[in-house]
Every structure is written in C-alpha cells, then in structure tokens.
Design an enzyme around this catalytic site. Structure first.
Site, mmCIF file in Angstrom:
data_model
loop_
_atom_site.group_PDB
_atom_site.id
_atom_site.type_symbol
_atom_site.label_atom_id
_atom_site.label_comp_id
_atom_site.label_asym_id
_atom_site.label_seq_id
_atom_site.Cartn_x
_atom_site.Cartn_y
_atom_site.Cartn_z
ATOM 1 N N ASP A 1 155.548 55.774 41.395
ATOM 2 C CA ASP A 1 154.173 55.290 41.324
ATOM 3 C C ASP A 1 153.345 56.367 40.602
ATOM 4 O OD1 ASP A 1 151.886 53.809 41.526
ATOM 5 O OD2 ASP A 1 152.010 53.472 43.672
HETATM 6 C C1 BGC Z 1 149.346 51.816 42.441
HETATM 7 C C2 BGC Z 1 150.398 50.888 41.877
HETATM 8 C C3 BGC Z 1 150.073 50.538 40.445
HETATM 9 C C4 BGC Z 1 149.903 51.806 39.650
HETATM 10 C C5 BGC Z 1 149.642 51.576 38.180
HETATM 11 C C6 BGC Z 1 149.041 52.975 41.527
HETATM 12 O O1 BGC Z 1 147.950 53.705 41.966
HETATM 13 O O2 BGC Z 1 149.770 52.274 43.699
HETATM 14 O O3 BGC Z 1 150.485 49.744 42.661
HETATM 15 O O4 BGC Z 1 151.079 49.724 39.926
HETATM 16 O O5 BGC Z 1 148.833 52.552 40.190
HETATM 17 O O6 BGC Z 1 148.418 51.053 37.939
#
Ligand code: BGC
Length: 763
Positions: A287
């Site tokens: 993530d």
């Molecule tokens: C979130 C994810 C997301 C990613 C990209 C993160 O902060 O937890 O769910 O896909 O950002 O935007």
C-alpha cells in the site's frame, strides 16, 4: 454401441486435452518471452519494474517521487497510478516504449472503487443489494469506463471485513459477513477482469488490503491489529481467499501488522498463506508508502525495511522508492538474493503480458472509446437502478412511504440540495458537480418543482473545523455561517404549507473513507435539534439518511416515523432516492453490517460466539451473565435487516432429511408469501449453527441467500441445498474439516427473525 461409446470417449478426452493445452501453451509462450526479456535486463532495470510512483493527481500521503519522466526513460518505473485520460496515458506510455532501452510498457493503476465517471453506490451500500448480478455489472461498467480512459489496473475490490463503524473505511467494504463478503469479492473480480484480461475493456483487479485491515484497534485508521489465527482463517481471511479463487491478478498488502509483523514484511502471510496455501500466482503490491512506514513501526532503517518487504514477497512498491534506492545495495551486501529480485520482476512482467501490453502497449488508449463509452446513458441508468437496490428502509410507521407524486414536500437538510456529496468516498474520477442531488431527483421524478419548498435547516456538523476535515477532495459541505436558530426557523417556516417533511440528513461524503474514523457514531446534535423542530410541527417526517457506516440512530428510531438509509448512492443518487420515495422502486436492501444502539456496543456483529454465560434472548440484565448494565445486548438493527413497502411472511420450513453423511446433501425449503400491497423483492437468508465442536462455533453463520421477486398476494418456495462444504470450518490445527453432530438451520428475512430446523451430520 460399445464402439460408439469408445469413440465419443476418445473425442471428449482429446477435446479436454486441447482445452487444457491452450492455457498451458500460452503459459509456456509467456515464460519463454519473459525469460528472454529478463536475460537482457540489468539489475537496475529489474528493480525498476518493481517501482510504482504516483502521478500525483490524487494522493493519500507523502509523494516521494520526482523526475518520473526521467526515471521512465531509465527503466526505473514499472507502473504509474493516479493518472487518467487516453491522451496523458498514451504520452507516458510512449516514453516507456519508445525512449527506454528495453521498451517495457507501464501498468496504469487507479482507485476505481465503485464506478468511474458513472458512479455506483459506495461498496457498503452496494453490498446491501445482495444482488451479485448487479454488483458484477457495476464492476464491469467501472472496468469499461476506466479502460476507455487508459487505465488497466484497479485497486479494488476492497474486501476487508469490519465490525467497527468507527472505522471510516467500512464504507469501502462489504460489511461484517465472511460468506457474503466472499460472494461479493468474486462478483467484483469477475466484473473487472471478465474472462479475458487481454480485451481492452477488462482491467486487472487488486484485492486489498491483505490482511485484516478492518480490525484495527479502536476503529482508528492504520492502527494495530491483533487477532487469533482461528479468527483469521474462519472469518477475516475468507473474502480475500474468495477473490484469489476467482482469479484476481494482484493483491495489495495492508498497512497494519499481522501477528506482530507489518503485513508488508509478513512472510508467513504472503508466502505461506497467500501463495502456498491459496495458490495465488499474481503479484503483490504494497500500500501507499507501506515500506517506508515500517520504520515508524520500528522494523529498522530504510534499507532494512525494504529488504524485509522483498523477502516477504512484495513484488511492487507503491510510492516510497525503498526498492529503487536500496535493493541493489542490499544485494551486494548479501542481504537479499538476485533470485528474490528476479521473482518479483517476473511477476510484474507476467501481469503486463497477461494484460496484452507487450502485444500492444496502447491497447487501452483508444480515444474513440473514451468518447463513446464513458458516462453513457446506459451506464448511468445502471448506476441509478443499483443505487435504488442498495437503500435500506429502516422504519416506515403508518406507511408514510411511498409518497404521492402530488404531495407538497418540505425538503429540508444540508444534503438536500448538495450535488457534491452524493457520490461518497473514493470517487477519483467522478464529476461531482454533475451528480443528481435529492432536489434534482425529486424534481425529475415528480415533474412538479413547484410543490417543493426547500431549506437547509442546519450544517452537516456544528463545528467548522470538523467541517473542513469532512469537506475534502472537492466535496465541501457548503458551510452556512448563519446561526443554528436562524436556520431551524427558516426550515420550520418552509414546512408550513407542506403535506410531508423529507429531511435529508446524515454524513458528508468524506465523513467516512480513509482516515475518517470517529469516536461517536450518533447523528450530530445540531442535526437532531433540527429533527426535533421538524417533528414538533406535527407533520409526518421522513428521514433520508446518508451515511458511509452504520450509525447509532436510537433516538431517531424512537422518534422519527420513517427512515430510509441511502448510504452514498453515486452519481445518480438523488434520482434513485426519488425512485424509492415515490414508490417507482420498492425498497429491498438489507443491512450487511449491524447497527448498534450506541457507540459503546462496538464491536457488535451477528455471528459472534455464545460465551459460557450467554444472556437468554429477549432479556436485558442478569447479574453474572454476559451483558451491560446500561443497554441491552441487542443491536438497534440486526444484520440482514431491511423493510419493504410490502410485507413478507415465512412458513413451512422443511428439511429433506434429518441427517446427512459426508458426501450427501440436504434441501431446506421455505415458503415466502408477499402479504402486503406491493409487488416486491425479498432477500431470503439461510443461517447455520454448528452446535458442538472441538473449537467454539458462532451462534449463527450465513450460508446462503436468495433475492426473490414475489407479486403481492403470491407465494414462492425457496430451496437451499446444504452440503458438507457448508459445514466445514478451520479447526484448532487450522485444517478445514467438518465434525459430526447436531446442526441448527435458520431461515428468515434477517438474522434475528428466523424459522428454525435441525439436522445431524453423521460420521
Ligand atoms: C489506500 C489504498 C489505495 C492507495 C492508493 C492508500 O492510502 O490505503 O486503498 O489504493 O492509497 O491510492
């Protein structure tokens, strides 16, 4: 005769071999292609494939990438996210395939969570439709639109089970149930990926956040998770596994720790569970800054955490560039192996191969598709229909609803005339200005704007600091600086000539979602003050509740005669609300997450264990039993609950046998009768309880459901088949087994009000 059989058998065998051989040849072709390509790659280029910077259109944290263009030319980027439009994506892809040494195309990712430009209900709402076809279709349309805009990879489905409405990201998931969550996960993957990932209107799914993210302590985002393996395997893991079984091409690691090690560095989770036990063959992405954040977790310096992540099985790093900046050094110092880098690189190249990008890097860059396939009337109609199926009617005293189209309506509330807050969280491509507000929707459906008198009545929250926090990402709530008294007086005035008051209240779009945790899930006091004043007029009041999480609306349940929960319905939300308010659509949604009586009951969920001192049903307090002094154990609305404009009765529950042996199955039949005055749909739910086990078992577990349409006055028989797989669970050794003994069967329209039967599983 015999000869014919042999011939047919032979032909069938050859045909089966051919069908099997096809993917095998494709796999051999892919492996050969990638092996040859990797033979030409330097270590830097291999590490470059593992790097996923953000283009920065929309971010959820620090962006630590610069010079992305230069890095693409140098082969130091594997994919890019948060960039959209065919024009932009084509020009970036062109740099990769024309200016980099090996011309390897890029992946283009995006959080396409519940629709793209045609926005569908937030996932929690979507799940309340219990309609797998509609859910799959919503993902299909999202994939069609996103791919038409150049995107080939979505960070969805989010399948984190959660039982804590304080956690804002409950909005992004499918609620509290492992079985339903699993069915929805499969439908979403099918919708995004279709049967052929190389088609230019399918995109690769990414199951997230692996794992257990929804169980963060105290519902605070990014917080620690600590859970027994028993609970992981029997409950929280199931939706991820279902998505993997459905063929999801990628998985995203979660921010939280699992068993004391951040998921991003958890080799047991990624290698043993995901790859070995579940057979996952796609790639794993971290993530956002997940590697970098491990320094804060206390796992070591940047080089150490980056090496840990690679060794745990991370193939791609989303933002942070720990891989890019430190892996080579770790390799030379013997802290990681080249084989580990090769494995990750191969998986990244495989994903690109599977998407057909090596055949045609511009496969998703068709400007004509962008013009013709995004935000079409058909897609918007589908979004509107889906939204209306996601709404849950919580109360309808005296059958206030549906309203007459010629009723004089006082439309009150901060969300009544509020296009910006219809779509809900994670709508990165939505055009909020164009969303249909409730005011727009009612005008469209009744065709009588002159019968509406509108007033704001109050702000979404009373505190302007809080208001700026929930008004992010282009969705301000429209703060009104007048005093609460003035706004309430204006609202009461607006009700004067009306037949009915429709109060559009609840949360703003960004009150839920990432980093939107709260400690009190009741309606804000300023909204309740408005409701009090509206109720004091003596006119009938309907509350339309926007929310991204279960709310503790105990006061409202006691005082407001009709409550329709509409989540955030997406770009067509207001039209769908009007469809249901005026009876063009009869509501049929059912809750997929329990609504507590107050915040203190959290976590509260239907499939809990019994304890050694359970409180008998219907009782409140009993000294030395498992209960509270101040509030009963029961929730406000149980899992599976939801009313309709009509009513349904259940009768004649019958089991085809009293006992079954492994290998056999039994049928559970029930008659459902539409006893009211509207044709309608009912979501019939089947639950089981395993009465005795070598480990304790939940008091109820959903094992089947069917959404049936029944005309008024008519009945339908609904039959569920239970087989041995439905009776299995992970025992103390984490083997998936069934154990002989007594089982109870429950069937009903929610998890509380059920008919009961029983059977025995024999040795
Ligand atoms: C979130 C994810 C997301 C990613 C990209 C993160 O902060 O937890 O769910 O896909 O950002 O935007």
């Amino acid at each position: 005769m015999k000869k014919t059989y042999t011939l047919v058998f032979l032909l069938l065998t050859v045909a089966a071999m051919h069908i099997q051989a096809q993917p095998l040849t494709q796999e051999i072709k892919m492996n050969k292609f990638i092996t040859e390509l990797m033979a030409k790659m330097t270590i830097d280029e291999k590490i470059g494939q593992l790097n996923l910077p953000t283009a920065g259109d929309f971010t959820t944290g620090q962006t630590s990438s610069s010079d992305i263009g230069k890095k693409i030319v140098e082969g130091k980027v594997g994919g890019l996210f948060n960039i959209r439009s065919v024009e932009k994506i084509r020009s970036v892809q062109q740099v990769a395939v024309e200016e980099s040494r090996l011309k390897i195309p890029l992946l283009f990712g995006m959080d396409v969570i519940h629709g793209y430009k045609s926005v569908f209900p937030i996932p929690l709402g979507l799940s309340c439709s219990w309609d797998m076809e509609l859910i799959e279709q919503s993902a299909r349309i999202a994939a069609t639109e996103a791919s038409a805009d150049g995107i080939n990879w979505t960070f969805s489905p989010m399948v984190d089970l959660s039982r804590d409405p304080r956690w804002g990201r409950m909005a992004e998931g499918a609620g509290e149930d492992p079985y339903l969550g699993g069915e929805i996960a499969k439908a979403m993957v099918r919708g995004y990926q279709g049967n052929d990932l190389t088609l230019n209107n399918t995109i690769m799914a990414c199951v997230k956040h692996f794992a257990l993210y929804g169980a963060s302590e105290a519902g605070r985002d990014y917080n620690t998770v600590d859970m027994s393996r028993h609970r992981m395997y029997n409950e929280y893991f199931l939706p991820y596994k279902a998505a993997v079984d459905a063929g999801a091409g990628s998985v995203m690691a979660s921010f939280n720790e699992v068993d004391g090690i951040p998921a991003t560095a958890n080799r047991w989770l990624m290698e043993d569970v995901l790859r070995k036990q579940w057979g996952f063959e796609g790639f794993i992405v971290t993530d956002y800054t997940g590697i970098y954040e491990m320094m804060e977790h206390g796992m070591g310096d940047f080089q150490t955490v980056s090496a840990l992540a690679l060794k745990a099985g991370m193939d791609m790093e989303m933002v942070g560039e720990g891989f890019l900046l430190t892996l080579k050094k770790s390799l030379y110092e013997g802290k990681i192996t080249e084989d580990q880098i090769n494995k990750a690189c191969r998986r990244m190249l495989e994903a690109k191969y599977k998407l057909g990008l090596f055949d045609d890097p511009y496969r998703y860059c068709d400007a004509k598709r962008a013009e013709n396939e995004i935000y079409t009337d058909a897609h918007r109609m589908a979004a509107r229909k889906t939204a209306s199926e996601s709404f849950v009617l919580l109360k309808n005293e005296g059958n206030i609803l549906p309203l007459k189209k010629n009723a004089k309506i006082a439309l009150i509330g901060p969300l009544a005339d509020n296009r910006l807050n219809m779509c809900g969280t994670w709508t990165v491509a939505g055009d909020f200005e164009k969303a249909i507000s409730v005011l727009d929707g009612i005008q469209m459906v009744t065709g009588k704007p002159e019968l509406i008198s509108l007033a704001r009545g109050c702000n979404v929250v009373a505190d302007s600091i809080l208001e700026t926090r929930i008004g992010m990402f282009g969705k301000p709530t429209g703060w009104d600086s007048r005093s609460p008294e003035v706004m309430i007086a204006e609202a009461v005035n607006a009700t004067e000539n009306s037949d009915v008051i429709v109060a559009i209240l609840g949360e703003a779009s960004e009150s839920s979602g990432e980093c939107s945790s709260i400690t009190n899930i009741e309606l804000p006091e300023n909204q309740r003050d408005l409701l009090r004043a509206l109720l004091n007029t003596g006119k009938p009041v309907v509350m339309v509740l926007f929310t991204g999480r279960p709310l503790a609306i105990t006061w409202e349940e006691k005082n407001v005669p009709a409550i329709l929960n509409v989540w955030f319905g997406g770009s067509e939300a207001g039209a769908a609300v009007a469809d249901v308010l005026f009876g063009d659509v009869v509501p049929s949604g059912k809750l997929t997450a329990t609504f507590p009586q107050n915040t203190g009951q959290i976590p509260i969920f239907y499939n809990h264990k019994n304890t050694g001192r359970p409180l008998p049903e219907g009782q409140w307090f009993h000294k030395f039993l498992s209960n509270y002094l101040d509030v009963p154990n029961e929730p406000l609305y149980p899992f599976g609950y939801g009313l309709s404009y009509t009513t349904f009765s259940y009768s004649d529950l019958a089991l085809s046998k009293n006992s079954i042996k492994p290998g056999e199955s039994l049928d559970v039949k029930v008659t459902v009768t539409n006893t009211g005055n509207f044709d309608g749909k009912e979501i019939v739910q089947l639950y089981l309880r395993d009465m005795v086990g070598t480990v304790t078992r939940p008091v109820k577990e959903l094992k089947g459901f069917e959404k049936v349409f029944i005309k008024k006055g008519e009945s339908k028989d609904v039959t569920f088949t239970i087989d041995i797989e439905d009776l299995k669970f992970y025992n103390y050794d984490l083997s998936f087994v069934s154990e002989p003994g007594d089982f109870k069967v429950f069937v009903g329209g929610n998890s509380r009000d059920v008919k009961e039967g029983s059977f025995v599983l024999l040795e």
